[in-house]
Design a protein around this motif. Sequence first.
Motif, PDB file in Angstrom:
ATOM      1  N   UNK A  85       0.844  -1.196   0.000  1.00  0.00           N
ATOM      2  CA  UNK A  85       0.000   0.000   0.000  1.00  0.00           C
ATOM      3  C   UNK A  85       0.880   1.247   0.000  1.00  0.00           C
ATOM      4  N   UNK A  86       0.443   2.254  -0.729  1.00  0.00           N
ATOM      5  CA  UNK A  86       1.232   3.476  -0.813  1.00  0.00           C
ATOM      6  C   UNK A  86       0.450   4.593  -1.450  1.00  0.00           C
ATOM      7  N   UNK A  87       1.151   5.661  -1.786  1.00  0.00           N
ATOM      8  CA  UNK A  87       0.520   6.816  -2.430  1.00  0.00           C
ATOM      9  C   UNK A  87       1.327   7.206  -3.650  1.00  0.00           C
ATOM     10  N   UNK A  88       0.608   7.502  -4.722  1.00  0.00           N
ATOM     11  CA  UNK A  88       1.217   7.968  -5.960  1.00  0.00           C
ATOM     12  C   UNK A  88       0.626   9.322  -6.319  1.00  0.00           C
ATOM     13  N   UNK A  89       1.501  10.260  -6.675  1.00  0.00           N
ATOM     14  CA  UNK A  89       1.074  11.605  -7.063  1.00  0.00           C
ATOM     15  C   UNK A  89       1.359  11.792  -8.547  1.00  0.00           C
ATOM     16  N   UNK A  90       0.354  12.292  -9.272  1.00  0.00           N
ATOM     17  CA  UNK A  90       0.466  12.505 -10.715  1.00  0.00           C
ATOM     18  C   UNK A  90       0.108  13.957 -11.040  1.00  0.00           C
ATOM     19  N   UNK A  91       0.776  14.501 -12.040  1.00  0.00           N
ATOM     20  CA  UNK A  91       0.407  15.811 -12.585  1.00  0.00           C
ATOM     21  C   UNK A  91      -0.417  15.594 -13.842  1.00  0.00           C
ATOM     22  N   UNK A  92      -1.538  16.306 -13.955  1.00  0.00           N
ATOM     23  CA  UNK A  92      -2.378  16.259 -15.140  1.00  0.00           C
ATOM     24  C   UNK A  92      -2.072  17.446 -16.043  1.00  0.00           C
ATOM     25  N   UNK A  93      -2.274  17.260 -17.344  1.00  0.00           N
ATOM     26  CA  UNK A  93      -2.096  18.412 -18.242  1.00  0.00           C
ATOM     27  C   UNK A  93      -3.384  19.212 -18.388  1.00  0.00           C
ATOM     28  N   UNK A  94      -4.250  19.087 -17.380  1.00  0.00           N
ATOM     29  CA  UNK A  94      -5.530  19.798 -17.361  1.00  0.00           C
ATOM     30  C   UNK A  94      -5.387  21.083 -16.548  1.00  0.00           C
ATOM     31  N   UNK A  95      -5.596  22.248 -17.159  1.00  0.00           N
ATOM     32  CA  UNK A  95      -5.471  23.503 -16.411  1.00  0.00           C
ATOM     33  C   UNK A  95      -6.555  23.644 -15.357  1.00  0.00           C
ATOM     34  N   UNK A 232      -7.659   9.899 -15.310  1.00  0.00           N
ATOM     35  CA  UNK A 232      -7.237  10.822 -16.371  1.00  0.00           C
ATOM     36  C   UNK A 232      -8.114  10.652 -17.612  1.00  0.00           C
ATOM     37  N   UNK A 233      -8.537   9.418 -17.893  1.00  0.00           N
ATOM     38  CA  UNK A 233      -9.374   9.168 -19.064  1.00  0.00           C
ATOM     39  C   UNK A 233     -10.719   9.880 -18.952  1.00  0.00           C
ATOM     40  N   UNK A 234     -11.375   9.771 -17.796  1.00  0.00           N
ATOM     41  CA  UNK A 234     -12.683  10.419 -17.667  1.00  0.00           C
ATOM     42  C   UNK A 234     -12.544  11.940 -17.620  1.00  0.00           C
ATOM     43  N   UNK A 235     -11.372  12.419 -17.218  1.00  0.00           N
ATOM     44  CA  UNK A 235     -11.131  13.868 -17.193  1.00  0.00           C
ATOM     45  C   UNK A 235     -10.574  14.372 -18.518  1.00  0.00           C
ATOM     46  N   UNK A 236     -10.340  13.436 -19.453  1.00  0.00           N
ATOM     47  CA  UNK A 236      -9.795  13.764 -20.775  1.00  0.00           C
ATOM     48  C   UNK A 236      -8.469  14.502 -20.655  1.00  0.00           C
ATOM     49  N   UNK A 237      -7.571  13.889 -19.906  1.00  0.00           N
ATOM     50  CA  UNK A 237      -6.271  14.497 -19.656  1.00  0.00           C
ATOM     51  C   UNK A 237      -5.170  13.446 -19.759  1.00  0.00           C
ATOM     52  N   UNK A 238      -3.970  13.905 -20.020  1.00  0.00           N
ATOM     53  CA  UNK A 238      -2.785  13.063 -19.913  1.00  0.00           C
ATOM     54  C   UNK A 238      -2.185  13.272 -18.535  1.00  0.00           C
ATOM     55  N   UNK A 239      -1.363  12.316 -18.109  1.00  0.00           N
ATOM     56  CA  UNK A 239      -0.788  12.442 -16.775  1.00  0.00           C
ATOM     57  C   UNK A 239       0.687  12.095 -16.781  1.00  0.00           C
ATOM     58  N   UNK A 240       1.369  12.605 -15.761  1.00  0.00           N
ATOM     59  CA  UNK A 240       2.800  12.352 -15.557  1.00  0.00           C
ATOM     60  C   UNK A 240       3.012  11.980 -14.100  1.00  0.00           C
ATOM     61  N   UNK A 241       3.724  10.878 -13.867  1.00  0.00           N
ATOM     62  CA  UNK A 241       4.016  10.471 -12.494  1.00  0.00           C
ATOM     63  C   UNK A 241       4.997  11.442 -11.856  1.00  0.00           C
ATOM     64  N   UNK A 242       4.621  11.954 -10.683  1.00  0.00           N
ATOM     65  CA  UNK A 242       5.527  12.803  -9.900  1.00  0.00           C
ATOM     66  C   UNK A 242       6.310  11.954  -8.912  1.00  0.00           C
ATOM     67  N   UNK A 243       5.604  11.094  -8.175  1.00  0.00           N
ATOM     68  CA  UNK A 243       6.281  10.217  -7.221  1.00  0.00           C
ATOM     69  C   UNK A 243       5.349   9.074  -6.828  1.00  0.00           C
TER      70      UNK A 243
END
Length: 405
Positions: A85-95, A232-243
Amino acid sequence: MGNFIGSSGSSSPCVAEAAHIQNYFSSRTWIEGAALEQLKSVAALPGVSSVAAFPDLHPGKYGPTGIAVLSQRLHPQLIGNDIGCGMSLFELDLPLRKLRIDRAVEGLRRIEAEDVFDPAEALAASSLPPDLFPAALGTIGGGNHFCELQAVDQTVDAAGQSMFDRQRLYLLVHSGSRGLGAFVFGQMLDLQSPITAGLDPASEDGVHWRRQHDVCVTWASLNRRLIAERAASVLRADLRLVTDVPHNLVRDRGTALVHHKGSAAVQAGDMAPIAGSRASLSYVVRSLDSTGPSLGGISHGAGRKYDRATMHGRTGRNRSERVALLKNEWGGQLICDDRSLVIEEAAGAYKDAGQVVQDLADAGLVQELAAMRPLVTYKKAIEGPPDRTRNKPSRERGRAGHGRG
């Protein structure tokens, strides 16, 4: 640095002296007495030489959550059933300016049914058996697990430049190994008698558990990524893993083993999320060189202040209170159709994550990078897929450990 509790133990030569306990919490942080008693029990386990306790410390079933434990023996019960178990943070290209919270809520209610990956292919790409609990992949689970859409509330400059974009949206995903971890834990319970004896890491049982453990850690990390891809798919965005930072696992440390139970497993320079509640700020920190004495552990979240049963008498006693729990001061909304879970996971159930971060910073363990405000938190939707991760057919369940070899 941390506060120290000296060694304690029986004067009898037949009883090993209890390990040192190093506390990284201040007097300003609420710590339940039962958790402190559990710390003493952990320190007295066979092979344990050091225990680090963090500000999110609270009682658990086999020992407190919010600890790192150095031991010559394996103690799988300290990790529990949600291995990896853990936490993952992603950045979306959605403004952020394009976010419509009501529309995001409507979409995120469907994330666990979003068809964006083939489970067998995803498992194989992570070097896992393609029939290893495929139905559970991309699902969050119950309890304190969530997928949360966040925005930057404030940043702290690192080397003169903020590492987080105030104009972007972020996803924080908290989940683990689901039914796979529960299956591995059930197997482990059959190996230990008594459960507090631990396992010899070099024994057949010890090697077998470590192999299963490693599979669970990989599966859980993949699960978090697939949850994020669905969101990200339902938000219509791409994502990038931060950590991506696990907090329930065992790591090698020289000739010994560090058991992380609810403590983020980091190295110097790593970024790690420290989650608040769905109605309070979460934080992102960078671990510092001084995490060596803390056994490479820091807090992973605010930590519970009140247990689940207690919360039913504290909030949500009428409809208006329950409705209020579905929103926060930033206009954020909670997606959770389980009324009991709404109450049990209310903000009041948790400690102040800001104080947790302050304690860690005062101890020289972390540097704060950003505070994140919750906008949409997904926990459970009635129309979501049923939990089919328990009671799997014996053929599929048997693949969990890749054999005993």
